[in-house]
Design a protein around this motif. Sequence first.
Motif, PDB file in Angstrom:
ATOM      1  N   ILE A 282      28.194  -3.006  -6.484  1.00  0.00           N
ATOM      2  CA  ILE A 282      28.445  -2.464  -7.823  1.00  0.00           C
ATOM      3  C   ILE A 282      28.949  -1.028  -7.718  1.00  0.00           C
ATOM      4  CG2 ILE A 282      27.252  -1.649  -9.909  1.00  0.00           C
ATOM      5  CD1 ILE A 282      25.581  -4.274  -9.745  1.00  0.00           C
ATOM      6  N   GLU A 283      28.302  -0.245  -6.868  1.00  0.00           N
ATOM      7  CA  GLU A 283      28.700   1.154  -6.669  1.00  0.00           C
ATOM      8  C   GLU A 283      30.087   1.249  -6.027  1.00  0.00           C
ATOM      9  OE1 GLU A 283      28.375   5.215  -6.905  1.00  0.00           O
ATOM     10  OE2 GLU A 283      26.924   3.782  -7.686  1.00  0.00           O
ATOM     11  N   GLU A 284      30.296   0.460  -4.976  1.00  0.00           N
ATOM     12  CA  GLU A 284      31.557   0.505  -4.234  1.00  0.00           C
ATOM     13  C   GLU A 284      32.765   0.164  -5.108  1.00  0.00           C
ATOM     14  OE1 GLU A 284      33.739  -1.871  -0.534  1.00  0.00           O
ATOM     15  OE2 GLU A 284      31.569  -2.010  -0.768  1.00  0.00           O
ATOM     16  N   TYR A 285      32.617  -0.839  -5.971  1.00  0.00           N
ATOM     17  CA  TYR A 285      33.743  -1.310  -6.777  1.00  0.00           C
ATOM     18  C   TYR A 285      33.772  -0.732  -8.194  1.00  0.00           C
ATOM     19  CZ  TYR A 285      34.952  -4.682  -3.168  1.00  0.00           C
ATOM     20  OH  TYR A 285      35.349  -5.262  -1.994  1.00  0.00           O
ATOM     21  N   GLY A 286      32.768   0.034  -8.573  1.00  0.00           N
ATOM     22  CA  GLY A 286      32.738   0.586  -9.922  1.00  0.00           C
ATOM     23  C   GLY A 286      32.595  -0.484 -10.988  1.00  0.00           C
ATOM     24  N   VAL A 287      31.701  -1.404 -10.750  1.00  0.00           N
ATOM     25  CA  VAL A 287      31.490  -2.547 -11.634  1.00  0.00           C
ATOM     26  C   VAL A 287      30.821  -2.108 -12.935  1.00  0.00           C
ATOM     27  CG1 VAL A 287      30.149  -4.692 -11.857  1.00  0.00           C
ATOM     28  CG2 VAL A 287      31.402  -4.204  -9.742  1.00  0.00           C
ATOM     29  N   SER A 288      31.284  -2.664 -14.056  1.00  0.00           N
ATOM     30  CA  SER A 288      30.713  -2.298 -15.356  1.00  0.00           C
ATOM     31  C   SER A 288      29.785  -3.370 -15.924  1.00  0.00           C
ATOM     32  CB  SER A 288      31.814  -1.972 -16.356  1.00  0.00           C
ATOM     33  OG  SER A 288      32.725  -3.036 -16.436  1.00  0.00           O
TER      34      SER A 288
END
Length: 140
Positions: free
Chosen positions: A50-56
């Motif tokens: 989630i952090e790596e890809y900037g997941v919302s």
Amino acid sequence: MRILGLDYGTKTVGVAVSDELGMTAQPVMTIERKSENKLRKTLAKIEEIIEEYGVSFVVLGYPKNMNNTIGPRAAATEEFKEHIERRTGLDVVLQDERLSTVESERILMDSGVRREHRKEFVDKMAAAVILQTYLDTMNR
């Protein structure tokens, strides 16, 4: 805004991520689970992604029975959904995943992946199918 797609299983969790426009889903990885009842490492890996890809937000495959009833796997998925929401603070949407593994197998066969290698790809491909189904529904 990227969306995370998950295919939650007893031994693995398939992971896919959308492009930033929310148009296409790409398979990312398969998280191996040591024990069905232990989620700490699985949730930690999901947080990293989630952090790596900037997941919302997250789309989680919901394994309903073919007759549209809720069985033990769907109940376990609902519990997993609650764990993800609590741990990440993100919304999690349940997406019907009936036949996603069958579709994944077909895609892998059509792509020429040999039978002995399909097992290593099928879970992340199922996550991509689940996520793509959600994206297609939202983009209509």
